[in-house]
Design a protein around this motif. Structure first.
Motif, mmCIF file in Angstrom:
data_model
loop_
_atom_site.group_PDB
_atom_site.id
_atom_site.type_symbol
_atom_site.label_atom_id
_atom_site.label_comp_id
_atom_site.label_asym_id
_atom_site.label_seq_id
_atom_site.Cartn_x
_atom_site.Cartn_y
_atom_site.Cartn_z
ATOM 1 N N ARG A 117 0.924 -1.490 -0.324
ATOM 2 C CA ARG A 117 0.405 0.037 0.252
ATOM 3 C C ARG A 117 1.026 0.965 -0.339
ATOM 4 O O ARG A 117 0.360 2.034 -0.028
ATOM 5 C CB ARG A 117 -0.768 -0.228 0.657
ATOM 6 C CG ARG A 117 -1.938 -1.222 0.725
ATOM 7 C CD ARG A 117 -2.564 -1.464 2.174
ATOM 8 N NE ARG A 117 -2.023 -1.607 2.963
ATOM 9 C CZ ARG A 117 -2.799 -1.616 4.466
ATOM 10 N NH1 ARG A 117 -3.866 -2.046 5.291
ATOM 11 N NH2 ARG A 117 -1.323 -3.364 5.187
ATOM 12 N N ALA A 118 1.788 0.837 0.328
ATOM 13 C CA ALA A 118 2.880 1.850 0.350
ATOM 14 C C ALA A 118 3.581 2.402 -1.232
ATOM 15 O O ALA A 118 3.210 3.898 -1.377
ATOM 16 C CB ALA A 118 4.404 1.594 1.754
ATOM 17 N N GLU A 119 3.251 2.015 -2.031
ATOM 18 C CA GLU A 119 3.509 1.995 -3.403
ATOM 19 C C GLU A 119 2.340 3.843 -4.064
ATOM 20 O O GLU A 119 2.226 4.425 -5.003
ATOM 21 C CB GLU A 119 3.142 0.908 -4.461
ATOM 22 C CG GLU A 119 4.179 0.259 -3.945
ATOM 23 C CD GLU A 119 4.085 -1.466 -4.685
ATOM 24 O OE1 GLU A 119 3.746 -0.733 -6.149
ATOM 25 O OE2 GLU A 119 4.533 -2.437 -4.889
ATOM 26 N N ASP A 135 1.543 6.046 -2.750
ATOM 27 C CA ASP A 135 2.563 7.125 -1.787
ATOM 28 C C ASP A 135 3.105 7.580 -4.014
ATOM 29 O O ASP A 135 3.512 9.211 -4.016
ATOM 30 C CB ASP A 135 3.354 7.412 -1.279
ATOM 31 C CG ASP A 135 2.692 7.353 -0.074
ATOM 32 O OD1 ASP A 135 1.174 7.850 0.290
ATOM 33 O OD2 ASP A 135 2.637 7.246 1.073
ATOM 34 N N HIS A 136 3.292 6.878 -4.659
ATOM 35 C CA HIS A 136 4.885 7.004 -5.304
ATOM 36 C C HIS A 136 3.577 6.562 -7.004
ATOM 37 O O HIS A 136 4.917 7.109 -7.926
ATOM 38 C CB HIS A 136 6.324 6.528 -5.295
ATOM 39 C CG HIS A 136 6.268 6.577 -3.708
ATOM 40 N ND1 HIS A 136 6.726 8.055 -3.271
ATOM 41 C CD2 HIS A 136 6.143 5.562 -2.420
ATOM 42 C CE1 HIS A 136 7.443 8.184 -2.255
ATOM 43 N NE2 HIS A 136 6.982 6.672 -1.546
ATOM 44 N N SER A 166 0.989 7.122 -9.326
ATOM 45 C CA SER A 166 -0.385 7.935 -10.033
ATOM 46 C C SER A 166 -0.941 6.867 -10.078
ATOM 47 O O SER A 166 -2.236 7.142 -9.562
ATOM 48 C CB SER A 166 -0.008 9.203 -10.586
ATOM 49 O OG SER A 166 0.791 8.521 -12.162
ATOM 50 N N ALA A 201 -3.094 4.947 -7.351
ATOM 51 C CA ALA A 201 -3.143 6.457 -6.345
ATOM 52 C C ALA A 201 -5.005 6.428 -6.853
ATOM 53 O O ALA A 201 -5.386 6.435 -6.516
ATOM 54 C CB ALA A 201 -2.341 7.185 -6.247
#
Length: 81
Positions: free
Chosen positions: A50-52, A54-55, A57, A60
């Motif tokens: 899930r940290a991905e 943030d980077h 698009s 996200a």
């Protein structure tokens, strides 16, 4: 986080039943847990963590659509947070 939300887990139960024409006896409410929700979300967003979000698009944007659909589902069904 979204995956810890019991309403989101319920949403996944009901979404899967609708998508695959399953009955509640086949897939009862409460089937999805936090780990299942995380796994589903990562697969839907095509990410490993899930940290991905943030980077990445694209991931996200997918996450935002999922969250919007979930919020709409909650509102139309009167599901409490």
């Amino acid at each position: 986080m979204l995956c810890q939300d019991r309403a989101f887990q319920l949403y996944l139960d009901r979404r899967k039943r609708a998508k695959f024409g399953m009955t509640e006896s086949t897939l009862p409410d409460g089937t999805h847990n936090q780990d299942d929700a995380r796994d589903w979300l990562c697969a839907a967003c095509q990410i490993q963590s899930r940290a991905e979000l943030d980077h990445n698009s694209t991931a996200a944007a997918t996450f935002r659509r999922i969250r919007q659909r979930f919020q709409k589902w909650k509102q139309t069904r009167g599901v409490k947070p």
